[in-house]
Every structure is written in structure tokens, then in C-alpha cells.
Scaffold this active site. Structure first.
Site, short mmCIF file in Angstrom:
data_model
loop_
_atom_site.label_atom_id
_atom_site.label_comp_id
_atom_site.label_asym_id
_atom_site.label_seq_id
_atom_site.Cartn_x
_atom_site.Cartn_y
_atom_site.Cartn_z
N CYS A 243 91.77 -93.57 0.98
CA CYS A 243 92.28 -93.99 -0.33
C CYS A 243 91.35 -95.05 -0.91
O CYS A 243 90.18 -94.78 -1.12
CB CYS A 243 93.72 -94.49 -0.21
SG CYS A 243 93.94 -95.86 0.95
N ARG A 248 97.15 -96.74 1.52
CA ARG A 248 97.90 -95.54 1.14
C ARG A 248 97.64 -94.40 2.12
O ARG A 248 98.54 -93.61 2.44
CB ARG A 248 97.51 -95.11 -0.28
CG ARG A 248 98.14 -95.93 -1.39
CD ARG A 248 97.65 -95.51 -2.76
NE ARG A 248 96.30 -95.99 -3.05
CZ ARG A 248 95.67 -95.81 -4.21
NH1 ARG A 248 96.26 -95.14 -5.20
NH2 ARG A 248 94.45 -96.28 -4.39
#
Length: 285
Positions: A243, A248
Site C-alpha cells: 500500500c 493497509r
């Protein structure tokens, strides 16, 4: 009630925790970890300790995680032993809780779980919060002899080699970041990069596709459809996720590894803030 997840024991349902909150075994520790590090002080689950993803888990000078010695100190002062079951939860559908769990597993702590629905669902259900910070007797947590870099993590040069294998690479950022339209999310100007786009061959599967509106994980059937049918991932083969800074993608790593049972999932935590600024790094738009 069975969820069908491959590792069902990695999930704790909020209803169970609420019912058992006052009778938890001493070897269970609730850990809150949020993107907004100030949230904990406004109210948290009774008995929960706070892990600050920046101050507690990241080295203040080099871009890496704390030393094994500092990790042992962090656990010791929070009353955690290698046998302690750590239940992680936080804001944003447990995005940062998964990041903290991944960091703990990087140091070999395996007794880790995610509270399904996280902080937001706990609050929406009207369950109790407190501003009182718990105090636990300091433990002795042995300094980990090995960090699991090879098992669950991958570095820049490793990704370059991985690209030659044509193995699946999952970009879990927003579509705008993936396309190159956005250099960074508007709320994160400090983590921008010089170039936008994605790693060549990466598929876009935003992390939030794995959760429902209430922040809980989608069903096993829905997750298999997203990651195995649509994205074409093979549970038996290696997959790399990334990410911006690896937070994430830790959420997607958790979904793939523990809910779907994929055998070899690695988090490229250098992610786009490294790749998008690296001289000579190949980029697609």
C-alpha cells in the site's frame, strides 16, 4: 457459530468480549491501536492497553521497526508474555490493529487475534468505554532471537526478483492512488511521493473491499470471490501485498493468511512511499 474462516481462532467477536470482559483470564491482553493515536485517551475498552503504531513500533531514526530488545520492553511493560493472547482492535475497520498484529508477528508473537468490527462497532453497540488506564505487573518477555522478515515480509530487492516470477501482486490502495491520479490520499500529505502509479503487474484490490459497512470482515464466500475468483489468487502460491507504508496491506495480509488460509503471503511494507521515490523503480500507470 462457525464463520468458515480457515483460522477461526484468529477472530474474536465483540459480543463474546462484551459478555466476558469482567472475567477474562490473566493471560489475555486487549490492545488498542489506532491511526489517530489520541483516540485511546478519549475512551477505550476497559482493560485495554494502548500501542502507538509510530512511537511504540517504529524506530525513530531509520525506516524500520524497533529492535528486538525494545519489542521485549514494550511487551514487558504492558504485562505481556510470549504466552499472552493479544486481542487487537482499533479505528478504521481495524486497519491499524492489523498493522500492530502484523508487527507483533514479525517478532514471532503468535498468540494474536483481531476483534471483529473494532472500535467503531464497539461504540455503535453502546458498549462501555473508560478513560482509566489499566496497570499490569511488569513481565519478563525474552528478547526475540529472530525476526520473521523472510516469512511474512518482503523488501524492495525481493519485490524486483519477485516480478520476474510473474507472481501475483496486490495493490490495496485506493483506485486513484493505483492509477497515478493521486500521489497520496488527501489526508496524508506527509506520505506523498514523487511519482504516482503502481508496481508493474499489480492488481488493484482496495483493502476495504474485505469489510462490511460495520467494519466486520465479509463472509468466507465473499472473500473467496474477491480474492480467488476475481483477483485470481491461488491459496497455495506466494502473494505479495502493498500500500503506502504497509499498514493497509497488513489488513489484506491478515485476510489472506488467516481468514482464507493462503499459505505464503508477504507484506511489502516499504510500499509506495519507497517504490514511488526509488531511483529507477519501474512504474505502471
Amino acid at each position: 457459530m462457525s464463520t468458515g474462516y480457515v483460522f477461526e481462532d484468529k477472530i474474536v467477536e465483540i459480543e463474546w468480549l462484551a459478555q466476558n470482559l469482567n472475567s477474562l483470564a490473566p493471560d489475555i491482553r486487549i490492545i488498542e491501536s489506532n491511526e489517530d493515536v489520541l483516540l485511546y485517551d478519549t475512551g477505550h475498552i476497559p482493560g485495554a492497553v494502548h500501542i502507538d503504531w509510530r512511537k511504540d513500533l517504529q524506530d525513530p531514526i531509520i525506516r524500520d521497526y524497533i529492535s528486538a530488545e525494545k519489542f521485549a520492553e514494550l511487551c514487558s511493560r504492558n504485562g505481556i508474555t510470549p504466552n499472552t493472547t493479544c486481542i487487537f482492535y482499533g479505528d478504521k475497520s481495524n486497519w491499524w490493529a492489523c498493522y500492530a498484529l502484523w508487527a507483533f508477528e514479525l517478532f514471532g508473537h503468535k498468540n494474536s487475534k483481531i476483534l471483529n468490527g473494532g472500535r467503531d462497532k464497539w461504540i455503535k453497540l453502546g458498549l462501555p468505554l473508560t478513560k482509566e488506564k489499566p496497570s499490569f505487573e511488569k513481565t519478563h518477555y525474552p528478547v526475540p532471537s529472530k525476526r520473521m522478515d523472510e516469512e511474512i515480509r518482503i523488501f524492495y530487492n525481493g519485490v524486483l526478483d519477485y516480478l520476474k516470477t510473474k507472481g501475483p501482486l496486490i495493490d490495496v490502495r485506493s483506485p486513484g492512488e493505483y492509477s497515478g491520479e493521486l500521489l497520496h490520499m488527501p489526508e496524508y500529505p506527509q506520505e506523498g511521493v514523487l511519482r504516482g502509479g503502481h508496481i508493474p503487474g499489480a492488481k488493484s484490490v482496495p483493502w476495504k473491499t474485505a469489510v462490511k459497512e460495520d467494519g466486520t470482515f465479509k463472509s468466507i464466500a465473499e472473500l473467496r470471490d474477491i480474492y480467488e475468483k476475481q483477483a485470481g489468487l491461488d491459496p497455495e502460491k506466494e502473494t505479495v501485498v502493498y500500500c503506502r507504508i504497509g499498514e493497509r496491506s497488513s489488513h489484506t495480509w491478515f485476510v489472506l493468511k488467516y481468514l482464507l488460509g493462503h499459505k505464503n503471503v508477504k507484506n511489502y511494507d516499504g510500499s509506495w512511499t519507497e517504490w514511488g521515490n526509488k531511483v529507477g523503480a519501474p512504474i505502471e500507470r
